[in-house]
Design a protein around this motif. Sequence first.
Motif, mmCIF file in Angstrom:
data_model
loop_
_atom_site.group_PDB
_atom_site.id
_atom_site.type_symbol
_atom_site.label_atom_id
_atom_site.label_comp_id
_atom_site.label_asym_id
_atom_site.label_seq_id
_atom_site.Cartn_x
_atom_site.Cartn_y
_atom_site.Cartn_z
ATOM 1 N N ALA A 9 0.764 -1.275 0.068
ATOM 2 C CA ALA A 9 -0.056 0.027 -0.007
ATOM 3 C C ALA A 9 0.903 1.198 -0.095
ATOM 4 C CB ALA A 9 -0.929 -0.088 1.078
ATOM 5 N N THR A 10 2.215 1.190 0.382
ATOM 6 C CA THR A 10 3.055 2.269 0.281
ATOM 7 C C THR A 10 3.519 2.506 -1.132
ATOM 8 O OG1 THR A 10 5.030 1.092 0.716
ATOM 9 C CG2 THR A 10 3.897 1.802 2.807
ATOM 10 N N PHE A 11 3.320 1.637 -2.103
ATOM 11 C CA PHE A 11 3.654 1.976 -3.403
ATOM 12 C C PHE A 11 2.783 2.762 -4.372
ATOM 13 C CE2 PHE A 11 6.269 -2.023 -2.754
ATOM 14 C CZ PHE A 11 7.425 -1.355 -2.016
ATOM 15 N N SER A 12 3.207 3.383 -5.135
ATOM 16 C CA SER A 12 2.382 4.038 -6.192
ATOM 17 C C SER A 12 2.584 3.204 -7.463
ATOM 18 C CB SER A 12 2.515 5.435 -6.544
ATOM 19 O OG SER A 12 1.731 6.026 -7.865
ATOM 20 N N TRP A 13 1.410 2.720 -8.188
ATOM 21 C CA TRP A 13 1.684 1.870 -9.525
ATOM 22 C C TRP A 13 1.503 2.716 -10.791
ATOM 23 C CZ3 TRP A 13 4.503 -2.136 -8.615
ATOM 24 C CH2 TRP A 13 4.574 -2.793 -7.248
ATOM 25 N N GLU A 14 1.185 4.008 -10.597
ATOM 26 C CA GLU A 14 0.889 4.568 -11.772
ATOM 27 C C GLU A 14 2.479 5.371 -12.196
ATOM 28 O OE1 GLU A 14 -1.954 7.938 -11.159
ATOM 29 O OE2 GLU A 14 -3.052 6.682 -9.570
ATOM 30 N N HIS A 15 2.489 5.378 -13.411
ATOM 31 C CA HIS A 15 3.808 5.868 -14.104
ATOM 32 C C HIS A 15 5.079 5.277 -13.712
ATOM 33 C CE1 HIS A 15 1.041 8.923 -15.338
ATOM 34 N NE2 HIS A 15 0.554 9.279 -14.309
ATOM 35 N N VAL A 16 4.877 3.741 -13.343
ATOM 36 C CA VAL A 16 6.040 3.134 -12.913
ATOM 37 C C VAL A 16 6.834 3.176 -14.413
ATOM 38 C CG1 VAL A 16 6.796 0.915 -12.002
ATOM 39 C CG2 VAL A 16 4.627 2.010 -11.012
ATOM 40 N N GLU A 17 8.326 3.185 -14.148
ATOM 41 C CA GLU A 17 9.145 3.069 -15.149
ATOM 42 C C GLU A 17 10.307 1.817 -14.798
ATOM 43 O OE1 GLU A 17 10.963 6.920 -15.890
ATOM 44 O OE2 GLU A 17 9.206 7.728 -16.090
ATOM 45 N N ARG A 18 9.886 1.204 -13.784
ATOM 46 C CA ARG A 18 10.984 0.024 -13.572
ATOM 47 C C ARG A 18 10.173 -0.687 -12.626
ATOM 48 N NH1 ARG A 18 12.443 0.666 -8.446
ATOM 49 N NH2 ARG A 18 12.406 2.491 -7.504
ATOM 50 N N GLU A 19 10.546 -2.255 -12.520
ATOM 51 C CA GLU A 19 10.090 -2.832 -11.457
ATOM 52 C C GLU A 19 10.370 -2.478 -10.161
ATOM 53 O OE1 GLU A 19 11.509 -6.877 -12.467
ATOM 54 O OE2 GLU A 19 10.620 -6.874 -14.500
ATOM 55 N N ARG A 20 9.553 -2.840 -9.295
ATOM 56 C CA ARG A 20 9.866 -2.840 -7.838
ATOM 57 C C ARG A 20 10.324 -4.088 -7.413
ATOM 58 N NH1 ARG A 20 8.587 2.296 -5.871
ATOM 59 N NH2 ARG A 20 6.666 3.115 -6.327
ATOM 60 N N SER A 21 11.275 -3.960 -6.499
ATOM 61 C CA SER A 21 12.057 -5.192 -5.857
ATOM 62 C C SER A 21 11.509 -5.505 -4.456
ATOM 63 C CB SER A 21 13.431 -5.131 -5.982
ATOM 64 O OG SER A 21 13.664 -3.901 -4.803
ATOM 65 N N LEU A 22 11.803 -6.832 -4.169
ATOM 66 C CA LEU A 22 11.608 -7.445 -3.005
ATOM 67 C C LEU A 22 12.380 -6.556 -1.805
ATOM 68 C CD1 LEU A 22 10.294 -9.282 -0.932
ATOM 69 C CD2 LEU A 22 12.414 -10.868 -1.507
ATOM 70 N N GLY A 23 13.481 -6.141 -2.336
ATOM 71 C CA GLY A 23 14.230 -5.123 -1.424
ATOM 72 C C GLY A 23 13.398 -3.904 -0.853
ATOM 73 N N GLU A 24 12.580 -3.486 -2.070
ATOM 74 C CA GLU A 24 11.714 -2.229 -1.598
ATOM 75 C C GLU A 24 10.585 -2.700 -0.647
ATOM 76 O OE1 GLU A 24 11.301 0.890 -5.370
ATOM 77 O OE2 GLU A 24 11.672 -1.206 -6.101
ATOM 78 N N VAL A 25 10.088 -3.789 -0.820
ATOM 79 C CA VAL A 25 9.086 -4.404 0.394
ATOM 80 C C VAL A 25 9.586 -4.557 1.684
ATOM 81 C CG1 VAL A 25 7.757 -6.361 0.780
ATOM 82 C CG2 VAL A 25 7.895 -5.592 -1.774
ATOM 83 N N VAL A 26 10.898 -5.101 1.597
ATOM 84 C CA VAL A 26 11.469 -5.008 2.909
ATOM 85 C C VAL A 26 11.724 -3.699 3.572
ATOM 86 C CG1 VAL A 26 13.784 -5.837 3.989
ATOM 87 C CG2 VAL A 26 12.946 -7.292 2.589
ATOM 88 N N ALA A 27 12.182 -2.847 2.745
ATOM 89 C CA ALA A 27 12.328 -1.432 3.234
ATOM 90 C C ALA A 27 11.005 -0.778 3.538
ATOM 91 C CB ALA A 27 12.902 -0.477 2.172
ATOM 92 N N ALA A 28 9.997 -1.041 3.086
ATOM 93 C CA ALA A 28 8.788 -0.434 3.184
ATOM 94 C C ALA A 28 8.302 -1.054 4.751
ATOM 95 C CB ALA A 28 7.434 -0.799 2.341
ATOM 96 N N LEU A 29 8.438 -2.290 4.851
ATOM 97 C CA LEU A 29 8.049 -3.057 6.092
ATOM 98 C C LEU A 29 8.988 -2.462 7.275
ATOM 99 C CD1 LEU A 29 7.620 -6.847 5.157
ATOM 100 C CD2 LEU A 29 5.760 -5.275 5.970
ATOM 101 N N ARG A 30 10.184 -2.247 6.930
ATOM 102 C CA ARG A 30 11.266 -1.734 8.148
ATOM 103 C C ARG A 30 10.435 -0.086 8.445
ATOM 104 N NH1 ARG A 30 14.490 -3.512 11.174
ATOM 105 N NH2 ARG A 30 15.931 -2.022 10.817
ATOM 106 N N ARG A 31 10.241 0.571 7.335
ATOM 107 C CA ARG A 31 9.548 2.063 7.597
ATOM 108 C C ARG A 31 8.342 2.042 8.386
ATOM 109 N NH1 ARG A 31 11.241 2.730 2.494
ATOM 110 N NH2 ARG A 31 9.045 2.496 1.616
ATOM 111 N N LEU A 32 7.568 1.006 8.263
ATOM 112 C CA LEU A 32 6.461 0.747 8.977
ATOM 113 C C LEU A 32 6.626 0.222 10.328
ATOM 114 C CD1 LEU A 32 4.153 -0.609 5.967
ATOM 115 C CD2 LEU A 32 3.929 1.616 7.184
ATOM 116 N N GLY A 33 7.917 -0.173 10.775
ATOM 117 C CA GLY A 33 8.341 -0.618 12.111
ATOM 118 C C GLY A 33 8.406 -2.100 12.327
#
Length: 195
Positions: free
Chosen positions: A159-183
Amino acid sequence: GLPLLEWVLRAVEPLQPSRTTAILGYSAEEVSAVMGQRDVRVVTKGPLLGPVHALTALLDADDDDGEGLLLVFPADVPMLGPATLEALVTHRAHATSAMTVVSAVSERRYGLMRVLRQDGGEVIGLVSEKDASRQQRAIRECTSGVFACSPTALREALATFSWEHVERERSLGEVVAALRRLGHDVDTISATVPH
């Protein structure tokens, strides 16, 4: 040889999951034919903006309450066996982290994500081969993207990602980073590398 998806289905079968879902993008009809008479729910997503984007299709299709365990096993990781997956499921039954990633220490880590840790051993992120610095590429602990978490934790991270105008793939690393930012914490279990 067997199609990659067949290896995955065979590895997952001993776990007796309540539901098995294949998320397909390109060549969905051809890949669906591989599954034959298996009890596998097929979810298609198009255009598919990478494996993390594919997970949004899974969550969109789920009609559960967000509880339970979600095991994600990319089809291009056919060498991981049932014993590692069983260890992952067992670990998650008692884990307090939001996500558990299967990792391995390997000399052959080209193309794999590296597991980034603090000095105390806490997982602080994942970095892909192409985005890794020279120092990060030297890290021997790596992952191919197999993980388990609750549907709620994954939904929260996506839910922290925007999928509009995406120019590259999101990575699992970004999911991990999002979870870490969420505590949330992320941990790992070790897999045996077959080569």
